[in-house]
Design a protein around this motif. Sequence first.
Motif, PDB file in Angstrom:
ATOM      1  N   LEU A   2       0.834  -1.204   0.000  1.00 18.60           N
ATOM      2  CA  LEU A   2       0.000   0.000   0.000  1.00 18.60           C
ATOM      3  C   LEU A   2       0.870   1.256   0.000  1.00 18.60           C
ATOM      4  N   LEU A   3       1.890   1.264   0.845  1.00 22.35           N
ATOM      5  CA  LEU A   3       2.751   2.445   0.954  1.00 22.35           C
ATOM      6  C   LEU A   3       3.653   2.612  -0.265  1.00 22.35           C
ATOM      7  N   GLU A   4       4.072   1.518  -0.879  1.00 21.92           N
ATOM      8  CA  GLU A   4       4.863   1.635  -2.098  1.00 21.92           C
ATOM      9  C   GLU A   4       4.011   2.177  -3.237  1.00 21.92           C
ATOM     10  N   ARG A   5       2.752   1.785  -3.264  1.00 17.44           N
ATOM     11  CA  ARG A   5       1.839   2.264  -4.316  1.00 17.44           C
ATOM     12  C   ARG A   5       1.408   3.710  -4.077  1.00 17.44           C
ATOM     13  N   GLU A   6       1.197   4.060  -2.800  1.00 20.07           N
ATOM     14  CA  GLU A   6       0.762   5.411  -2.434  1.00 20.07           C
ATOM     15  C   GLU A   6       1.658   5.934  -1.320  1.00 20.07           C
ATOM     16  N   PRO A   7       2.861   6.387  -1.661  1.00 24.12           N
ATOM     17  CA  PRO A   7       3.838   6.784  -0.640  1.00 24.12           C
ATOM     18  C   PRO A   7       3.386   7.925   0.270  1.00 24.12           C
ATOM     19  N   ASP A   8       2.442   8.732  -0.184  1.00 24.28           N
ATOM     20  CA  ASP A   8       1.966   9.839   0.642  1.00 24.28           C
ATOM     21  C   ASP A   8       0.759   9.468   1.500  1.00 24.28           C
ATOM     22  N   ALA A   9       0.296   8.236   1.387  1.00 27.54           N
ATOM     23  CA  ALA A   9      -0.900   7.809   2.130  1.00 27.54           C
ATOM     24  C   ALA A   9      -0.619   7.793   3.628  1.00 27.54           C
ATOM     25  N   GLU A  10      -1.662   8.070   4.375  1.00 30.85           N
ATOM     26  CA  GLU A  10      -1.634   7.935   5.837  1.00 30.85           C
ATOM     27  C   GLU A  10      -2.225   6.563   6.138  1.00 30.85           C
ATOM     28  N   VAL A  11      -1.364   5.617   6.513  1.00 32.63           N
ATOM     29  CA  VAL A  11      -1.802   4.232   6.719  1.00 32.63           C
ATOM     30  C   VAL A  11      -1.802   3.907   8.208  1.00 32.63           C
ATOM     31  N   LEU A  12      -2.936   3.392   8.676  1.00 34.25           N
ATOM     32  CA  LEU A  12      -3.058   2.860  10.031  1.00 34.25           C
ATOM     33  C   LEU A  12      -3.095   1.343   9.910  1.00 34.25           C
ATOM     34  N   ALA A  13      -2.087   0.699  10.474  1.00 28.11           N
ATOM     35  CA  ALA A  13      -1.977  -0.765  10.421  1.00 28.11           C
ATOM     36  C   ALA A  13      -2.340  -1.344  11.785  1.00 28.11           C
ATOM     37  N   LEU A  14      -3.386  -2.152  11.817  1.00 27.07           N
ATOM     38  CA  LEU A  14      -3.852  -2.779  13.059  1.00 27.07           C
ATOM     39  C   LEU A  14      -3.571  -4.274  13.049  1.00 27.07           C
ATOM     40  N   ASP A  15      -3.259  -4.787  14.206  1.00 18.94           N
ATOM     41  CA  ASP A  15      -3.268  -6.231  14.417  1.00 18.94           C
ATOM     42  C   ASP A  15      -3.535  -6.444  15.896  1.00 18.94           C
ATOM     43  N   ARG A  16      -4.283  -7.465  16.237  1.00 18.30           N
ATOM     44  CA  ARG A  16      -4.626  -7.667  17.651  1.00 18.30           C
ATOM     45  C   ARG A  16      -3.548  -8.387  18.436  1.00 18.30           C
ATOM     46  N   ASP A  17      -2.501  -8.843  17.740  1.00 22.86           N
ATOM     47  CA  ASP A  17      -1.405  -9.560  18.385  1.00 22.86           C
ATOM     48  C   ASP A  17      -0.133  -8.708  18.311  1.00 22.86           C
TER      49      ASP A  17
END
Length: 78
Positions: A23-38
């Motif tokens: 996702l970040l390589e495709r849209e380097p300016d994106a604000e990405v929130l990455a969740l995982d419960r572990d």
Amino acid sequence: LAGTRPRRILDACAAPGGKTGQLLEREPDAEVLALDRDAARLAKVEQTLDRLGLRATLRVADAAEPATWWDGRPFDAI
């Protein structure tokens, strides 16, 4: 376009980080929130992003319980 804001993207089950990295390589300016419960699995996301030289906001949380992690701002993509 001038004046457009970066897209806000939620990666709801982020570990081990390949999808987040893409996702970040495709849209380097994106604000990405990455969740995982572990937390241990989320650490793998951090390692993957570090290796790729990318940054996202990482949070240990269950995507099914948005009251515990969501700030109320809408996402452009999930």
